[in-house]
Scaffold this active site. Structure first.
Site: not given
Ligand code: F6R
Length: 244
Positions: A67, A136, A138, A143
């Site tokens: 992403d 959340n 995701h 989302e």
């Molecule tokens: C980032 C992504 C997000 C993260 C998630 C957790 O490329 O796809 O979905 O994996 O927000 O982020 P961290 O690992 O920083 O807690």
């Protein structure tokens, strides 16, 4: 779906990096999709070490970025581009032709989505996807409320992603939308590892594994994946019923 609990972040990161190495040996032309963020950083660092130690030929692997934040330029240290270049592509000298990242600065974001879908289709699907989980629930920028049927798409980020997202960007930028692979890609990928570590992820891991499957908590989709593995450390596992 399986659950694997490791003592700490190092343990789960080492296992995830070893999975990538294994895949690269069995299928040198494999397609790998990775998330950025705090969770997979150590996995990337260990992967770099392992590839170098083993002198592994990874010249036929394809790397897909999960992403990107819309409107965050690739040289901004909060961008997924920046993460991948720094943690993986530069240290391993991976050339552009092996890399597919969303151009989130494009004024044709729908074209970016279709381009990414075509790359994945032409490669015969994703062999291994390594994802994190947001506060959340995701995955990528899928989302709460997202359809499980989506391939790549552009999405309005919800309030949790917007506020948590500020931790990645030091300079003042406006975060609003994300561009992301869809959950259909996840379901169709041959294997998925969802990584999580630390106490702060304990609540979302409990929901992922113990609550009903629902698109209002996207990570619960892992329950549906026959070759999905949730790899977590003891702290992230601390609220699970089996752990009490
Ligand atoms: C980032 C992504 C997000 C993260 C998630 C957790 O490329 O796809 O979905 O994996 O927000 O982020 P961290 O690992 O920083 O807690």
């Amino acid at each position: 779906m399986q659950l694997e609990i490791f003592e700490d972040h190092q343990g789960l990161s080492d296992a995830a990096a070893s999975d990538i190495i294994e895949l690269a040996k069995i299928k040198p032309s494999a397609t790998l999709c990775l998330a950025s963020g705090e969770t997979p950083r150590l996995t990337c660092q260990l992967l770099v070490q392992k590839v170098k130690n083993e002198n592994l030929d990874i010249s036929r692997l394809t790397f897909i970025g999960l992403d990107e934040w819309v409107n965050i330029p690739p040289d901004n240290e909060g961008s997924c581009h920046y993460f991948f270049r720094n943690e993986l592509f530069s240290p391993l000298g991976i050339p552009e032709k092996q890399i597919h990242l969303f151009d989130a600065m494009s004024d044709k974001l729908q074209d970016e989505c279709r381009k990414m879908d075509a790359v994945i289709r032409n490669k015969g699907g994703i062999d291994l996807m390594i994802v994190g989980i947001g506060m959340n629930g995701h995955i990528g920028f899928n989302e709460p409320g997202v359809s499980f049927d989506n391939y790549s798409h552009v999405i309005d980020l919800d309030d949790t992603s917007l506020s948590v997202g500020q931790k990645y960007v030091k300079t003042k930028v406006s975060l609003q939308k994300g561009i992301t692979l869809g959950l259909r890609h996840l379901l169709e990928s041959k294997k998925v590892l969802l990584l999580a570590n630390g106490k702060k992820k304990a609540e979302v891991i409990k929901k992922t594994l113990e609550d009903n499957l629902t698109n209002s908590f996207p990570a619960s989709i892992m329950q549906k994946h026959a070759h999905g593995i949730v790899m977590i450390d003891e702290e992230a596992a601390s609220l699970l019923n089996q752990h009490k």
